[in-house]
Design an enzyme around this catalytic site. Structure first.
Site, PDB file in Angstrom:
ATOM      1  N   ARG A  83       0.847  -1.194   0.000  1.00 15.84           N
ATOM      2  CA  ARG A  83       0.000   0.000   0.000  1.00 15.84           C
ATOM      3  C   ARG A  83       0.884   1.246   0.000  1.00 15.84           C
ATOM      4  O   ARG A  83       1.053   1.915   1.014  1.00 15.84           O
ATOM      5  CB  ARG A  83      -0.911  -0.017   1.233  1.00 15.84           C
ATOM      6  CG  ARG A  83      -1.918  -1.155   1.263  1.00 15.84           C
ATOM      7  CD  ARG A  83      -3.074  -0.929   0.299  1.00 15.84           C
ATOM      8  NE  ARG A  83      -3.904   0.183   0.732  1.00 15.84           N
ATOM      9  CZ  ARG A  83      -4.970   0.064   1.527  1.00 15.84           C
ATOM     10  NH1 ARG A  83      -5.330  -1.111   1.979  1.00 15.84           N
ATOM     11  NH2 ARG A  83      -5.686   1.122   1.866  1.00 15.84           N
ATOM     12  N   GLN A  97      -0.403   2.423  -6.495  1.00 16.59           N
ATOM     13  CA  GLN A  97      -1.860   2.562  -6.582  1.00 16.59           C
ATOM     14  C   GLN A  97      -2.408   2.117  -7.932  1.00 16.59           C
ATOM     15  O   GLN A  97      -3.471   1.498  -7.999  1.00 16.59           O
ATOM     16  CB  GLN A  97      -2.271   4.010  -6.299  1.00 16.59           C
ATOM     17  CG  GLN A  97      -2.153   4.385  -4.828  1.00 16.59           C
ATOM     18  CD  GLN A  97      -2.560   5.820  -4.561  1.00 16.59           C
ATOM     19  OE1 GLN A  97      -2.810   6.592  -5.482  1.00 16.59           O
ATOM     20  NE2 GLN A  97      -2.616   6.191  -3.293  1.00 16.59           N
ATOM     21  N   ASP A 126      -2.838  -1.748  -8.084  1.00  9.73           N
ATOM     22  CA  ASP A 126      -3.566  -2.361  -6.970  1.00  9.73           C
ATOM     23  C   ASP A 126      -4.899  -2.958  -7.418  1.00  9.73           C
ATOM     24  O   ASP A 126      -5.895  -2.251  -7.558  1.00  9.73           O
ATOM     25  CB  ASP A 126      -3.785  -1.306  -5.880  1.00  9.73           C
ATOM     26  CG  ASP A 126      -4.363  -1.883  -4.601  1.00  9.73           C
ATOM     27  OD1 ASP A 126      -4.686  -3.081  -4.583  1.00  9.73           O
ATOM     28  OD2 ASP A 126      -4.483  -1.124  -3.621  1.00  9.73           O
ATOM     29  N   SER A 139      -7.982  -2.479  -4.960  1.00  7.92           N
ATOM     30  CA  SER A 139      -8.675  -1.191  -5.015  1.00  7.92           C
ATOM     31  C   SER A 139      -9.579  -1.094  -6.238  1.00  7.92           C
ATOM     32  O   SER A 139     -10.742  -0.697  -6.133  1.00  7.92           O
ATOM     33  CB  SER A 139      -7.664  -0.039  -5.024  1.00  7.92           C
ATOM     34  OG  SER A 139      -7.014   0.065  -3.772  1.00  7.92           O
ATOM     35  N   TYR A 184      -4.465  -0.851   6.571  1.00  6.94           N
ATOM     36  CA  TYR A 184      -5.598  -1.750   6.786  1.00  6.94           C
ATOM     37  C   TYR A 184      -6.097  -1.658   8.225  1.00  6.94           C
ATOM     38  O   TYR A 184      -5.382  -1.226   9.123  1.00  6.94           O
ATOM     39  CB  TYR A 184      -5.204  -3.201   6.485  1.00  6.94           C
ATOM     40  CG  TYR A 184      -4.921  -3.475   5.039  1.00  6.94           C
ATOM     41  CD1 TYR A 184      -5.962  -3.617   4.127  1.00  6.94           C
ATOM     42  CD2 TYR A 184      -3.611  -3.600   4.574  1.00  6.94           C
ATOM     43  CE1 TYR A 184      -5.705  -3.881   2.793  1.00  6.94           C
ATOM     44  CE2 TYR A 184      -3.341  -3.857   3.240  1.00  6.94           C
ATOM     45  CZ  TYR A 184      -4.397  -4.005   2.353  1.00  6.94           C
ATOM     46  OH  TYR A 184      -4.136  -4.260   1.032  1.00  6.94           O
TER      47      TYR A 184
END
EC number: 7.1.1.1
Length: 384
Positions: free
Chosen positions: A127, A132, A135, A138, A235
């Site tokens: 993360r 990003q 990912d 996500s 998380y």
């Protein structure tokens, strides 16, 4: 180099790990792209569209995989014990990138080591800001959050927005979202767009501002405990019994007024926390709906059943599995783009070969098997 994308064979999986746009990008990088015939049907991606983008269509999975240096899949390959032995079809020494479910599917990890396949579990992507765009959790959770609201609206026997008519006023639906991660945030945003009154709860204090920015109201439980409820990776931590009791009490006050509850809470590598107990369900309004997005991890409600819609105590409990597959036409291109963004920095522009840089934390963080051995710390007992 050859990259292969086979058809997904697990029941209920309509996604595919490719799109015409990504085929063009791969060809530009120097790859020969081979896609199994009909692989994109469930995602409304035709063989003709892939061919026009530069892909070659193979008639069988074996034909697609036998010579491929790199294999892209959505879900982990099946083993002999599960039916079709997809692992055996992958060329020995090849590279595999997919949602491997590595922390909970040891047999497939061990099967990959026997064939000396270098496997990257995309769900383990660190993360960090740079990752990003790679990912998959996500990109897919975002669509799951959207679909949860649509499914909830469909199962709910009333309207979502407030309606004022000559015959009377229809009140807005009340939606309660458990877990303010990517799925939860999208659920809040979608429910608000449909005209609902939205409440949300999460163990992490940092999510309060995010909820309010979308027009939702945040249910606060214990300010001090919530300050330490987030891991370094962003998380949610597993909370203690005292906190869970306080959370249940605070949430119940809203739950009894709720029309649609959407639960999204997950803890990586562990069973999903129980957030709506059977006793709480008995106090909900008749005709209300629970959408349990965590059903595959044990469920946030113990009454939810994977792949089923059940009615308990007058409440409809929806346990759809693999919710991103219910939006396959959008989920597939996003998944493929995640894989492309992961692979691209490691393609040598001069030699047109794939050289994965082990010092890159996106590589070391996702690499599960290499050179016939299990190498990820979470699976070797050397880390979390």
């Amino acid at each position: 180099m050859k990259i292969a994308i086979p058809k997904e064979r697990r029941p209920g999986e309509d996604r595919v790990a490719i799109s015409p746009e990504v085929v063009k990008k791969l060809v530009g990088l120097g790859f020969e792209v081979i896609v199994e015939q009909g692989a994109g049907v469930g995602a409304s991606i035709t063989d003709d569209a892939l061919t026009a983008a530069g892909a070659t269509i193979a008639s069988t999975a074996a034909q697609a995989l036998s010579q491929a240096d790199v294999v892209w899949k959505v879900q982990r390959p099946m083993t002999a014990e599960e039916g079709t032995d997809e692992v055996a079809l992958i060329k020995e020494g090849a590279v595999l990138m997919c949602h491997l479910g590595a922390l909970t599917n040891r047999p497939v990890v061990e099967a990959l080591t026997k064939r000396k396949i270098t496997a990257y579990a995309m769900e383990l992507m660190p993360r960090i800001s740079r990752a990003q765009s790679m990912d998959i959790l996500s990109s897919q959770s975002n669509l799951a959050g959207y679909r949860a609201v649509i499914d909830g609206a469909y199962e709910f026997a009333r309207a979502f927005p407030m309606m004022m008519t000559a015959a009377g006023t229809v009140p807005p639906a009340r939606v309660l979202v458990f877990g303010v991660g990517v799925a939860g945030l999208q659920a809040i945003a979608t429910a608000k767009r449909l005209g609902a009154v939205v409440m949300a709860t999460d163990v992490r204090a940092a999510t309060k501002e995010q909820v309010e920015s979308l027009g939702g109201k945040f249910i606060t439980v214990d300010d001090e405990a919530m300050k330490t409820a987030e891991t370094a990776g962003g998380y949610a931590k597993e909370m203690g019994e005292e906190f869970r009791k306080k959370q249940a009490e605070a949430v119940l006050k809203e739950l009894v007024k709720t029309d649609i509850a959407i639960t999204t809470a997950l803890i990586p590598g562990k069973p999903a926390p129980v957030l709506i107990t059977e006793e709480m369900v008995t106090k909900m309004k008749p005709g209300s709906v629970i959408i349990d997005l965590a059903v595959e991890a044990g469920g946030n409600c113990p009454l939810s059943e994977p792949g089923k819609i059940v009615v308990k105590h007058g409440v409809k409990i929806v346990g759809h599995t693999n919710v991103p597959s219910r939006v396959a036409a959008d989920a597939s291109p996003l998944f493929a783009k995640n894989l492309l963004n992961f692979l691209t920095p490691h393609v040598d522009k001069d030699t047109k070969t794939l050289v994965m840089k082990l010092e890159d934390e996106t590589v070391s963080g996702t690499c599960v098997t290499r050179d016939g051995a299990i190498v990820h710390p979470a699976l070797t007992g050397q880390g979390a």
